[in-house]
Design a protein around this motif. Sequence first.
Motif, PDB file in Angstrom:
ATOM      1  N   SER A 149       2.222  -8.436  12.072  1.00 22.22           N
ATOM      2  CA  SER A 149       2.517  -8.745  10.675  1.00 22.22           C
ATOM      3  C   SER A 149       2.846  -7.467   9.904  1.00 22.22           C
ATOM      4  O   SER A 149       2.251  -6.406  10.119  1.00 22.22           O
ATOM      5  CB  SER A 149       1.319  -9.453  10.041  1.00 22.22           C
ATOM      6  N   MET A 150       3.814  -7.595   8.981  1.00 23.40           N
ATOM      7  CA  MET A 150       4.181  -6.453   8.155  1.00 23.40           C
ATOM      8  C   MET A 150       3.017  -5.991   7.294  1.00 23.40           C
ATOM      9  O   MET A 150       2.876  -4.799   6.997  1.00 23.40           O
ATOM     10  CB  MET A 150       5.372  -6.824   7.271  1.00 23.40           C
ATOM     11  N   ALA A 151       2.174  -6.916   6.881  1.00 24.06           N
ATOM     12  CA  ALA A 151       0.998  -6.539   6.106  1.00 24.06           C
ATOM     13  C   ALA A 151       0.061  -5.663   6.942  1.00 24.06           C
ATOM     14  O   ALA A 151      -0.463  -4.646   6.449  1.00 24.06           O
ATOM     15  CB  ALA A 151       0.275  -7.782   5.616  1.00 24.06           C
ATOM     16  N   CYS A 152      -0.136  -6.027   8.199  1.00 22.63           N
ATOM     17  CA  CYS A 152      -0.980  -5.214   9.085  1.00 22.63           C
ATOM     18  C   CYS A 152      -0.363  -3.834   9.301  1.00 22.63           C
ATOM     19  O   CYS A 152      -1.075  -2.815   9.338  1.00 22.63           O
ATOM     20  CB  CYS A 152      -1.171  -5.926  10.424  1.00 22.63           C
ATOM     21  N   ILE A 153       0.959  -3.793   9.460  1.00 16.41           N
ATOM     22  CA  ILE A 153       1.638  -2.505   9.616  1.00 16.41           C
ATOM     23  C   ILE A 153       1.426  -1.652   8.367  1.00 16.41           C
ATOM     24  O   ILE A 153       1.204  -0.435   8.447  1.00 16.41           O
ATOM     25  CB  ILE A 153       3.134  -2.727   9.884  1.00 16.41           C
ATOM     26  N   GLY A 154       1.480  -2.286   7.203  1.00 15.69           N
ATOM     27  CA  GLY A 154       1.248  -1.550   5.967  1.00 15.69           C
ATOM     28  C   GLY A 154      -0.146  -0.960   5.911  1.00 15.69           C
ATOM     29  O   GLY A 154      -0.327   0.200   5.505  1.00 15.69           O
ATOM     30  N   PHE A 155      -1.147  -1.723   6.314  1.00 18.50           N
ATOM     31  CA  PHE A 155      -2.514  -1.211   6.312  1.00 18.50           C
ATOM     32  C   PHE A 155      -2.674  -0.049   7.300  1.00 18.50           C
ATOM     33  O   PHE A 155      -3.360   0.938   7.012  1.00 18.50           O
ATOM     34  CB  PHE A 155      -3.494  -2.331   6.643  1.00 18.50           C
ATOM     35  N   VAL A 156      -2.039  -0.161   8.455  1.00 16.34           N
ATOM     36  CA  VAL A 156      -2.122   0.912   9.452  1.00 16.34           C
ATOM     37  C   VAL A 156      -1.502   2.191   8.908  1.00 16.34           C
ATOM     38  O   VAL A 156      -2.078   3.287   9.006  1.00 16.34           O
ATOM     39  CB  VAL A 156      -1.440   0.476  10.765  1.00 16.34           C
ATOM     40  N   LEU A 159      -3.471   4.161   6.372  1.00 11.14           N
ATOM     41  CA  LEU A 159      -4.438   5.081   6.982  1.00 11.14           C
ATOM     42  C   LEU A 159      -3.756   6.362   7.442  1.00 11.14           C
ATOM     43  O   LEU A 159      -4.324   7.447   7.335  1.00 11.14           O
ATOM     44  CB  LEU A 159      -5.139   4.398   8.157  1.00 11.14           C
ATOM     45  N   VAL A 160      -2.542   6.227   7.956  1.00 11.19           N
ATOM     46  CA  VAL A 160      -1.815   7.418   8.407  1.00 11.19           C
ATOM     47  C   VAL A 160      -1.460   8.317   7.228  1.00 11.19           C
ATOM     48  O   VAL A 160      -1.530   9.548   7.314  1.00 11.19           O
ATOM     49  CB  VAL A 160      -0.544   6.991   9.174  1.00 11.19           C
ATOM     50  N   TYR A 161      -1.095   7.716   6.082  1.00  9.68           N
ATOM     51  CA  TYR A 161      -0.655   8.477   4.912  1.00  9.68           C
ATOM     52  C   TYR A 161      -1.795   8.834   3.965  1.00  9.68           C
ATOM     53  O   TYR A 161      -1.532   9.430   2.908  1.00  9.68           O
ATOM     54  CB  TYR A 161       0.386   7.664   4.137  1.00  9.68           C
ATOM     55  N   ASN A 162      -3.009   8.478   4.292  1.00  6.99           N
ATOM     56  CA  ASN A 162      -4.130   8.785   3.398  1.00  6.99           C
ATOM     57  C   ASN A 162      -4.178  10.283   3.118  1.00  6.99           C
ATOM     58  O   ASN A 162      -4.174  11.087   4.043  1.00  6.99           O
ATOM     59  CB  ASN A 162      -5.440   8.324   4.040  1.00  6.99           C
ATOM     60  N   PRO A 163      -4.190  10.679   1.838  1.00  3.22           N
ATOM     61  CA  PRO A 163      -4.127  12.119   1.535  1.00  3.22           C
ATOM     62  C   PRO A 163      -5.362  12.897   1.956  1.00  3.22           C
ATOM     63  O   PRO A 163      -5.291  14.121   2.137  1.00  3.22           O
ATOM     64  CB  PRO A 163      -3.955  12.147   0.011  1.00  3.22           C
ATOM     65  N   ASP A 164      -6.484  12.232   2.136  1.00  2.13           N
ATOM     66  CA  ASP A 164      -7.721  12.937   2.470  1.00  2.13           C
ATOM     67  C   ASP A 164      -8.014  12.913   3.964  1.00  2.13           C
ATOM     68  O   ASP A 164      -8.260  13.959   4.578  1.00  2.13           O
ATOM     69  CB  ASP A 164      -8.880  12.319   1.697  1.00  2.13           C
ATOM     70  N   ALA A 197       7.786   3.819   8.047  1.00  2.00           N
ATOM     71  CA  ALA A 197       7.026   2.705   8.633  1.00  2.00           C
ATOM     72  C   ALA A 197       7.944   1.540   8.973  1.00  2.00           C
ATOM     73  O   ALA A 197       7.802   0.903  10.031  1.00  2.00           O
ATOM     74  CB  ALA A 197       5.929   2.265   7.675  1.00  2.00           C
ATOM     75  N   ALA A 198       8.907   1.241   8.095  1.00  2.00           N
ATOM     76  CA  ALA A 198       9.849   0.152   8.360  1.00  2.00           C
ATOM     77  C   ALA A 198      10.745   0.483   9.553  1.00  2.00           C
ATOM     78  O   ALA A 198      11.062  -0.397  10.360  1.00  2.00           O
ATOM     79  CB  ALA A 198      10.692  -0.122   7.116  1.00  2.00           C
ATOM     80  N   PHE A 267       4.650  -4.035  -0.857  1.00  2.00           N
ATOM     81  CA  PHE A 267       3.586  -4.633  -1.661  1.00  2.00           C
ATOM     82  C   PHE A 267       2.217  -4.156  -1.196  1.00  2.00           C
ATOM     83  O   PHE A 267       1.315  -3.943  -2.013  1.00  2.00           O
ATOM     84  CB  PHE A 267       3.666  -6.157  -1.584  1.00  2.00           C
ATOM     85  N   VAL A 268       2.041  -3.971   0.090  1.00  2.00           N
ATOM     86  CA  VAL A 268       0.768  -3.482   0.610  1.00  2.00           C
ATOM     87  C   VAL A 268       0.562  -2.024   0.220  1.00  2.00           C
ATOM     88  O   VAL A 268      -0.554  -1.605  -0.115  1.00  2.00           O
ATOM     89  CB  VAL A 268       0.708  -3.656   2.138  1.00  2.00           C
ATOM     90  N   PHE A 269       1.640  -1.240   0.241  1.00  2.00           N
ATOM     91  CA  PHE A 269       1.521   0.180  -0.059  1.00  2.00           C
ATOM     92  C   PHE A 269       1.108   0.409  -1.519  1.00  2.00           C
ATOM     93  O   PHE A 269       0.072   1.014  -1.786  1.00  2.00           O
ATOM     94  CB  PHE A 269       2.851   0.884   0.225  1.00  2.00           C
ATOM     95  N   ASN A 270       1.939  -0.028  -2.460  1.00  2.00           N
ATOM     96  CA  ASN A 270       1.620   0.237  -3.869  1.00  2.00           C
ATOM     97  C   ASN A 270       2.188  -0.822  -4.807  1.00  2.00           C
ATOM     98  O   ASN A 270       2.448  -0.540  -5.975  1.00  2.00           O
ATOM     99  CB  ASN A 270       2.129   1.614  -4.292  1.00  2.00           C
ATOM    100  N   LYS A 271       2.420  -2.030  -4.268  1.00  3.02           N
ATOM    101  CA  LYS A 271       2.907  -3.159  -5.078  1.00  3.02           C
ATOM    102  C   LYS A 271       4.243  -2.875  -5.758  1.00  3.02           C
ATOM    103  O   LYS A 271       4.551  -3.409  -6.819  1.00  3.02           O
ATOM    104  CB  LYS A 271       1.856  -3.571  -6.107  1.00  3.02           C
ATOM    105  N   GLY A 272       5.054  -2.026  -5.146  1.00  3.81           N
ATOM    106  CA  GLY A 272       6.395  -1.771  -5.646  1.00  3.81           C
ATOM    107  C   GLY A 272       6.444  -0.952  -6.916  1.00  3.81           C
ATOM    108  O   GLY A 272       7.389  -1.081  -7.695  1.00  3.81           O
ATOM    109  N   ALA A 273       5.477  -0.090  -7.143  1.00  2.00           N
ATOM    110  CA  ALA A 273       5.451   0.729  -8.356  1.00  2.00           C
ATOM    111  C   ALA A 273       5.787   2.177  -8.015  1.00  2.00           C
ATOM    112  O   ALA A 273       5.750   2.590  -6.849  1.00  2.00           O
ATOM    113  CB  ALA A 273       4.074   0.649  -9.013  1.00  2.00           C
TER     114      ALA A 273
END
Length: 326
Positions: A149-156, A159-164, A197-198, A267-273
């Motif tokens: 699922s694209m939503a699962c890919i977004g969550f993964v 974690l990869v892009y987490n700044p901390d 990611a896409a 939408f999972v990343f930042n809701k398109g903002a």
Amino acid sequence: MTTDTTTKTPEAAAVPPPGAASASKRAAQGHRRLLTRRDRLTLALMAGVPTVLHVALVWVTALASIALAFTTWDGIGFDSIKWVGLDNFTQLFNDNPQFWPAVQHNVVWFVVLILIPTPLGLFLAVQLDKKIRFSRVYQTAFFLPVVISMACIGFVWQLVYNPDTGLINSIIGANKPGHYIDWIGDPKLNLWAVLIAASWRHTGYMMILYLAGLKSVDPSLREASALDGAGEWQTFKNVIFPTLRPTNTVVLVVTIIEALRAFDLVFVFNKGAQGTELLSILVTNNIIGESSRIGYGSAIAVVLLVISLAVIIPYLIATFRKERRA
């Protein structure tokens, strides 16, 4: 000595035996009763229920969206629907600061998908078509993101892009205070981060499509090219790739549709903002957002539908023409 001879007239010969008529009648009745009442009811349910659901969830909603695009409605009661004509489209094209950036981002999405993961998918397909060892394992590994699922890919990838604690910042040493790289929150980076990611997912999709096209290439073409002394690159460029024209058409249409329907990942990343606006995000925010501007959101959906049809209809026309010629 007398010999009794029995002469059969044509009328007598045409008369069937007594049991044959009843047997043929039973066979005809049995043939007519191959489908019992229960069978017909089952077939009607199997064909009718999906048809009703398809019409209700696809065609009715699409036509309703087109009709609502010319109205204003807050979603509370049908009495509040008011006809406004083309006001929604005028406001969309002239007064919405997010519309044209969203169109631009959809175009960028398409350009990136067609220039990076598509050639990479073709390269992987060519390598796997050589029947190397563990080819099935590689196909499964590269195609696995497509079935997730694209939503699962977004969550993964979050974690990869987490700044901390993210993988990328940890590798490049950007996970310390004062050196953080906010891949998702920075408007200059987040769209490209989402596109990576896409592209990761789209590569496996293109690989399977091109691999199917390569499997349909006539082996005699490769043999003839080898007999003529052509190298591997020359064979691919002059013989194999031209035969992939139908596959290239499918790839182009699929990529355009993927670029237009992009929603889940963003939408999972930042809701398109903050720099990741897309047409699909604008539709969602206006229809189910706090404002509930269903008519305005439907107008954006109609624009998205028109763009999609402008690509799909010529493809269908060309496909039907080829089938008629064949």
